[in-house]
Design a protein around this motif. Structure first.
Motif, PDB file in Angstrom:
ATOM      1  N   ILE A  22       0.832  -1.209   0.000  1.00 44.32           N
ATOM      2  CA  ILE A  22       0.000   0.000   0.000  1.00 44.32           C
ATOM      3  C   ILE A  22       0.867   1.259   0.000  1.00 44.32           C
ATOM      4  N   PHE A  23       1.938   1.251   0.780  1.00 44.26           N
ATOM      5  CA  PHE A  23       2.854   2.391   0.827  1.00 44.26           C
ATOM      6  C   PHE A  23       3.690   2.501  -0.451  1.00 44.26           C
ATOM      7  N   GLN A  24       3.688   1.451  -1.249  1.00 48.50           N
ATOM      8  CA  GLN A  24       4.523   1.370  -2.448  1.00 48.50           C
ATOM      9  C   GLN A  24       5.994   1.609  -2.082  1.00 48.50           C
ATOM     10  N   THR A  25       6.472   0.758  -1.163  1.00 46.68           N
ATOM     11  CA  THR A  25       7.838   0.901  -0.676  1.00 46.68           C
ATOM     12  C   THR A  25       8.465  -0.449  -0.356  1.00 46.68           C
ATOM     13  N   LYS A  26       9.786  -0.468  -0.420  1.00 45.06           N
ATOM     14  CA  LYS A  26      10.564  -1.604   0.072  1.00 45.06           C
ATOM     15  C   LYS A  26      11.228  -1.257   1.402  1.00 45.06           C
ATOM     16  N   ASN A  27      11.004  -0.037   1.853  1.00 48.72           N
ATOM     17  CA  ASN A  27      11.562   0.399   3.133  1.00 48.72           C
ATOM     18  C   ASN A  27      10.857  -0.281   4.298  1.00 48.72           C
ATOM     19  N   ASP A  28      11.417  -0.134   5.487  1.00 46.70           N
ATOM     20  CA  ASP A  28      10.733  -0.601   6.695  1.00 46.70           C
ATOM     21  C   ASP A  28       9.423   0.157   6.865  1.00 46.70           C
ATOM     22  N   VAL A  29       8.380  -0.564   7.264  1.00 41.56           N
ATOM     23  CA  VAL A  29       7.133   0.065   7.693  1.00 41.56           C
ATOM     24  C   VAL A  29       6.907  -0.374   9.133  1.00 41.56           C
ATOM     25  N   LEU A  30       6.943   0.572  10.049  1.00 37.68           N
ATOM     26  CA  LEU A  30       6.802   0.290  11.471  1.00 37.68           C
ATOM     27  C   LEU A  30       5.355   0.458  11.901  1.00 37.68           C
ATOM     28  N   THR A  39       5.875   6.103  -2.581  1.00 40.86           N
ATOM     29  CA  THR A  39       6.905   6.418  -1.592  1.00 40.86           C
ATOM     30  C   THR A  39       8.315   6.299  -2.154  1.00 40.86           C
ATOM     31  N   ASP A  40       8.645   5.160  -2.713  1.00 40.46           N
ATOM     32  CA  ASP A  40      10.017   4.939  -3.195  1.00 40.46           C
ATOM     33  C   ASP A  40      10.296   5.688  -4.489  1.00 40.46           C
ATOM     34  N   LYS A  41       9.389   5.609  -5.433  1.00 43.81           N
ATOM     35  CA  LYS A  41       9.607   6.256  -6.731  1.00 43.81           C
ATOM     36  C   LYS A  41       9.761   7.756  -6.583  1.00 43.81           C
TER      37      LYS A  41
END
Length: 384
Positions: free
Chosen positions: A48-56, A176-178
């Protein structure tokens, strides 16, 4: 039991499947069963966040996660830039000031979007700014800020960008990442269709570098503690177990629908709401940068907004929101995010027409609903 329709910009309606899951016997959180569920939820959030980062994940309202961002990323003596264009932009500033951060403000007229060029100008003049805080959808005004353009400006500097996406995630496109957004904050009770009580923060590598140096006090909202626990499919403290179970269900729903379709659905409902308002002779508060998760509508001179909101609730079982601060009594805010359906929106529009008429406003009966129905019968093309 009287039927009611919840069209407030949070909380939003909870789907039947999620409600049923929350009524089941509770499970213990220090078990393999819950660990598997939590891992699934974190992966679903990354989608949903469109990310590969940590989601806390935290057990709090969205404001708790906002405070966590300030406490975990900044240090005493740091300087931050906060964009204020409504009540929730103001909240970022209240948080930075509560932690003693030197704060520069950009004040935007309520109803207008932030100008990326203004942010760029201040960053060039203040090279020691550590973080920029912005609200994606300013719920108090129905404005959506151009996070993509703002991120482009901020990512070319040493500052990081923190975005309040509490009322935009899973409703308004946010890559988020893009777009190179360092930190995104969200809550459970908006587009994610779960009751209030869960909040989330995505954290980039740039943000983690700052977190390693942060000297501000933190305990319950410690990013490091949350990441350490989540690496073992756990939480540092007791989580809101039933809400996590419900979130797993709604994340499945969103993934099955597909993000692009989710955004188009919100776009259709938003356009129907706007056209209904215009057909009734009303004005939008944010005509230039309207959000697709909530619409703020100006009320005619002489119409008591508080009375309108009360009458809709008492007489029709329809919950919408009024204005805040200087907009109190002057606008109504209609949400069309999450599990809000076309029929519910149409019922709300009809009731608004009726109550405006009874409060003395002259309009043609049914004109707003007709305009909305015309939009809802069409295919909305994604013009991004």
């Amino acid at each position: 039991m009287k039927k009611f329709y919840l069209l407030t910009p949070g909380p939003t309606p909870v789907p039947e499947g999620a409600r049923e899951i929350m009524s089941n016997p509770i499970i213990h959180h220090r078990t393999r069963e819950f660990q598997e569920i939590l891992s699934e939820v974190i992966e679903g959030l990354k989608y949903i966040f469109q990310t590969k980062n940590d989601v806390l994940l935290f057990s709090s309202s969205g404001t708790g996660a906002m405070e966590a961002v300030v406490a975990n990323l900044l240090s005493s003596g740091d300087k931050a830039l906060v964009v204020r264009g409504g009540k929730f932009g103001e909240r970022w500033g209240e948080l930075t000031q509560a932690y003693g951060i030197e704060t520069i403000f950009i004040d935007v007229n309520w109803g207008d979007a932030a100008e990326p060029g203004e942010i760029q100008k201040i960053l060039k003049a203040n090279l020691d700014i550590k973080a920029v805080f912005i609200t994606h959808c300013e719920t108090s005004t129905g404005v959506v800020n151009d996070v993509e353009a703002i991120a482009k400006v901020v990512s070319s500097t040493k500052a990081l960008l923190a975005v309040d996406a509490i009322s935009s995630l899973a409703s308004i496109p946010l890559k988020t990442d893009k777009w190179m957004v360092d930190v995104v904050v969200a809550g459970s009770q908006k587009g994610l269709m779960v009751p209030p009580g869960l909040s989330f923060v995505s954290v980039s590598s740039k943000a983690w570098d700052m977190a390693e140096k942060s000297t501000l006090p933190k305990y319950y909202f410690s990013f490091k503690q949350a990441r350490k626990a989540q690496e073992k499919a756990n939480t540092p403290w007791t989580p809101a177990i039933t809400l996590v179970l419900a979130l797993r269900e709604t994340l499945k729903m969103l993934k099955n629908e597909g993000l692009e379709q989710v955004f188009l659905r919100h776009r259709r409902l938003a356009e129907a709401t706007r056209q209904a308002a215009l057909a009734m002779g009303l004005e939008l508060l944010a005509p230039k940068s309207p959000a697709i998760s909530v619409t703020a509508i100006k009320l005619p001179e002489g119409i008591d907004g508080a009375a309108l909101v009360k009458n809709l609730r008492k007489k029709h079982g329809i919950w919408v929101a009024g204005g805040q601060a200087q907009l109190k009594g002057k606008i109504i805010r209609i949400a069309h995010m999450g599990y809000i359906k076309q029929f519910e929106l149409l019922e709300a529009i009809s009731a608004i027409e009726k109550e405006l008429s009874e409060l003395g406003y002259q309009l043609e009966s049914g004109i707003g609903r007709k305009a909305a129905e015309e939009i809802l019968s069409q295919s909305i093309v994604d013009s991004r």
